[in-house]
Design a protein around this motif. Sequence first.
Motif: not given
Lengths: 310, 294
Positions: A220, A222-227, A285, A288
């Motif tokens: 989850n 991972q899917l929301l993005g970020g590093t 992020l 989020r």
Amino acid sequence: MSKKWKPVAVNPDEADDFELEPDTIEPDVETPVQPQQKASSTQAQQQSQGQGGSSSFFNFSNFVSPNIDLSQSFNPLLKNEQVREHAFTGGDTLDEPVWKTLERDFKAIGQRLLSVMWPASLSKLAKIQQHNLLIAARNSGINVGINFDQLGQDLEQDIANTPLDDSDLKKLAWDLWGPLLFTLVFAVILGLMSPEANSSEVFSGVFAIVWSTLAVIAVNIQLLGGTISFFNALSTTGYAMFPLLLLAITSIFIKWSFIRFILYVILVAWSVYAATVNLKVHGVLPGRVFLAIYPVGLVYATLGWLCVIT
Amino acid sequence: MSKANENNDLLDIDNDNWLEDDTNLSTTPKAMTAQAYIPPDDFVIEPEVPSAPQQLPGQSSDSPHISNNFDGGVLSVNHYRRYFNLNTTEFLQNCAQALNFVSTKTDSVEEIGDLYGPIWVTATVIFILFFSNTCSGLLVSWVQGGDSTYKYNFDLLTGAISLLYGYTFLIPTIFYFITVWYLKLTGLFPLSRLISIYGYANIAWVPAAILSILRGFLVNHTILSSALKWISVLFGGVISCASILVKVFPVTRHSCVVVDKEKLAIVLCAALLVAHVGLIIAVKVSFFGDLSVV
């Protein structure tokens, strides 16, 4: 090869105009260019085989060490991946005693545990990381629902006033020893507390549930993005489970469900707070963080609730 | 190198008098050595990304680069990021919109919705149904006194998971395939949006489940307890049903009117309503005792 034979003079640039000359019109004047060229090309080959010649018509060394920036050509492959460089922390580890290696690993685990026990120690780092991520999100046009201009100034001042030291950055590495240990102990305690008949069932069930839900949480995030990477998320959420372990241990001794419930609320809140700060540091992020932490809280609440009701 | 810079390099080369232009001297030789020789006419220039603003002065240059495109195959994680591309405020707005079943405000039909809501709102409902059930069980054993320990039912959890996730994902999928593939209607929601609507509508069960925790105190009053159970079940069921139909019915009706079958829309939505009544009954049976009125 007879001496009469001469190679046809072909300029590769004028390949379009190439025509086979009839055999009858054979040039009788030897062009001096051809043998020279032939010689130089063989010379170049010898040179490149021998010492990697630098200046000649056919430079082999161009292929051996091409003067091309390969990172450019890998870009399409790596477009979606984050390549993070890892700081080399140790010195020469090849001939050090085993005890020293173990000591270093234990220290790293202890440090990570400390950042869960006292999340406020990471708050400054979290601030800086979130600031960097905010800039990254702005540069790549991700909508995180935060007004960029407001935040920038005071954060930069804060960062300028209190510089970061190196030891903070060491906490950014991850490992799965802590989560493994915590889930094992947690599952053993729950298994022992449940009725004899199904204690092994409860142990295996809890162990599997904890790991699978942690994996779902990591996906989850991972899917929301970020590093943040998958295993980093797994490690972070796993370490932040430590207060739940305390809850399980105390629930061995305290049988009264009301006190258990109070402890449950406190310790789950602590876990969630620790996970929030740690996830912020590791690169979720800014807009989020709530979305990333909400499922984590849900899972912690469920696991803690299992401790209360057994 | 960020994407914006890359594009700028390409654009500079495309410039007509790039050979004479002194400013390009630093970039062109690199471009020549880095790739095979391509005549300048054949350069394909990608359109400049409008959303990437220029680097502002004073910001650190080592900030990480995050990609914002969702390319990649069906097997890559990046493909599914489009369904999770929302931030906290949008999520809370979606939740509020799901509970507000009288609003006539509608987003455009093409929006793909998000799958974060269906997955985690439903997970919340499952957790709270389980929580309220065991919590009221604990309260019952507490009110009745004695040290009779309450034993929780693990099957309840798995039952809740299969019931609610099954409903949230299966019913929209079936509806979508019937309307789009069998009846060949156009102008309907995409499948992910339908699932999104169904998932966010589940939020109505949360207050219902919390309300029903109180029934632990009413263990000695059969009538009050059963009334509370019915009220909470109907509260959750009716609100979520209204929230779904208010969004789905106008779009369905519009696409049915286009092909002159207005009655079809009513039939389709009635089918959805029947399915929802089925869900209400299933929730009542598995979490709130049986169907008996008193």
